[in-house]
Design a protein around this motif. Structure first.
Motif: not given
Length: 503
Positions: A400-411, A456-473
């Protein structure tokens, strides 16, 4: 009430029942009137010359909202075609189908959201209207008082669903190159409609000769008593897979409430959604023509890219949001690239051959054609994606981004990641970075064997993070790298990232 808060992407959505309801009859009526007036202006017609089709999914507030929307349209002087229970893709198809062809259409739906939500989705002959058009519509509607106008427009109840069903049946026959009455004889398909609007698809398959035993939750029930009608929901897809295994079906199909999204399960009861679903439809298309460009959203896997390229295609990652993906595919076609498919990992899929309409039923109809062809050869559909490399580990985190100007903070966060990549040779910026920042790592002995995407989320004050690995750990290693890069940044809650590292 701030009406603009009802906007959700290119739809209007919100709570539709109870004390906190914001999608009310009054709102629906005003939106109906505003849409009728807008169509009249755009087409150079009088309101009395405008026709608008209305449909709804199975939600408990659907009939009430449809009636209120119809009232507003009729008070604008326009004519209403009431389709009753319908699907979102069918509402667009009515606009391009001879014998119907309204000037526009509106679907009462909140897609896969809980039973107490509802909304309106608007179509013209160009497809679903854009987000900026929804904002204009909401501004116009907020100024209207439909109750001050007399009802002058006509209303006609008309059933479009049988026509749409026939269009799908025709696609199956044409895909199989036959005019047989029962072209699916010998194919066993279990359909899960999640008590949404899509139960009729099972009846269509049975009429075409398929065995549909094992199908479940076909009857509309707007309380969704069995599971959330969402192809991405773990419980929903697990329920489908179990139904396939119990019944011994060759294939399972699941729809969301309004049927613009879908996923499938193979004969072993293994889910085919997200990257697997994209790989499957891509492989089918690339069988017929090499060199095609497949447009997807940004969070698709490295293995999918390798798979599409190994089948002779080009993988083009773009922004999240099904309208973004569709619009980019249309743009690329306009530039001379052949892009027959725009598809999100969510299951939104649009084919060029079908007006670039995101239609879950049309997608699975194409897959069923291939399933029938392979059944006759003693093969199963999942064999087509046996070469798809899948990650050993994956996760999705939302900060979650807690700043009012969330897009600037996300960037600011995204820029900090980019700066780290410029100074650390082990961080590789993806060459096809079109949303947020995608960084890959050489984990173990593998090149680009792990990645994360921060956006940045399309609509919300949120930074989604996706992460994938081909090796354990690998996932924890990359999350730790990102945490060090973002540590100390104010206005962003890094707690979910910390917990994932410590888990």
């Amino acid at each position: 009430m701030d009406w603009l808060k009802l906007k959700s992407g290119s739809d209007v959505r919100g709570v539709a029942c109870g004390e906190n309801a914001v999608i009310t009859g009054e709102v629906a009526s005003a939106l109906g009137m505003a849409f009728a007036r807008r169509l009249a202006d755009e087409k150079g017609k009088t309101p009395a010359e405008v026709t608008i089709a209305l449909g709804r999914d199975s939600r408990i507030t659907g009939a009430q909202l449809l009636e209120a929307t119809a009232d507003g349209i009729r008070r604008a002087g326009a004519r209403v075609l009431d389709f009753g229970m319908c699907t979102t893709p069918a509402m667009f198809m009515s606009i391009v189908t001879p014998g119907f062809q309204p000037d526009g259409s509106i679907m009462m739906t909140a897609s896969h959201h809980p039973w107490d939500r509802n909304g309106l989705k608007f179509f013209t002959e160009r497809g679903g209207i854009e987000g900026r058009d929804v904002e204009e519509l909401l501004r116009d509607a907020q100024t209207l008082r439909p109750e001050e106008y007399p009802v002058t427009g006509a209303l006609e109840k008309k059933d479009f669903l049988p026509v749409y069903t026939q269009q799908l049946a025709d696609r199956i026959r044409s895909g199989l190159g036959t005019a047989e009455e029962k072209p699916l004889q010998g194919l066993h398909v279990a359909v899960d409609a999640g008590n949404g609007a899509g139960g009729f698809y099972a009846a269509m398959l049975e009429n075409l000769g398929a065995n549909i035993s094992g199908s479940q939750f076909l009857d509309p029930d707007g309380m969704f008593p069995n599971h959330i009608p969402n192809p991405e929901n773990p419980e929903a897809i697990a329920s489908l897979c179990a139904a396939v295994r119990r019944s011994g079906a060759d294939l399972g199909i699941i729809f969301d409430t309004d049927c613009d999204r879908a996923a499938i399960a193979d004969g072993e009861g293994r889910e085919i959604n997200r990257n697997r679903l994209i790989a499957l439809i891509s492989a089918i298309l690339l069988e017929h023509e090499q060199g095609l460009t497949i447009v997807t959203d940004s969070v698709t896997s490295s293995g999918l890219k390798k798979f599409i390229e190994s089948h002779g295609g080009q993988h083009y990652r773009f922004k999240r949001g099904y309208r973004n993906v569709i619009d980019e595919a249309i743009r690329l076609n306009g530039e001379g690239l052949h892009c027959p498919l725009a598809i999100e990992t969510s299951g939104h899929a649009a084919l060029k051959e079908n007006y670039f309409l995101d239609d879950g039923m049309y997608l699975v109809t194409v897959l069923l054609v291939k399933a029938m062809q392979m059944k006759k050869q003693g093969k199963n559909l999942s064999e087509m994606i046996s070469g798809l490399e899948e990650p050993v580990e994956s996760t999705e985190i939302r900060m979650n981004i807690t700043e009012t100007d969330f897009r600037t903070k996300g960037q600011e966060a995204i820029d900090r990641v980019l700066k780290t990549a410029e100074t650390d040779a082990s961080w590789h910026v993806a060459p096809d970075n079109r949303e947020g920042i995608r960084i890959s790592f050489d984990l173990g002995s593998g090149r680009d064997s792990g990645w994360f995407l921060l956006r940045m989320s399309v609509h919300d004050p949120v930074l989604p993070l996706n992460c994938e690995s081909d090796v354990r750990g690998g996932v924890k290693f990359m999350l730790g790298q990102l945490y060090r890069a973002l540590q100390g940044i104010r206005g962003i809650d890094l707690t979910p990232l910390q917990k994932a590292i410590e888990a």
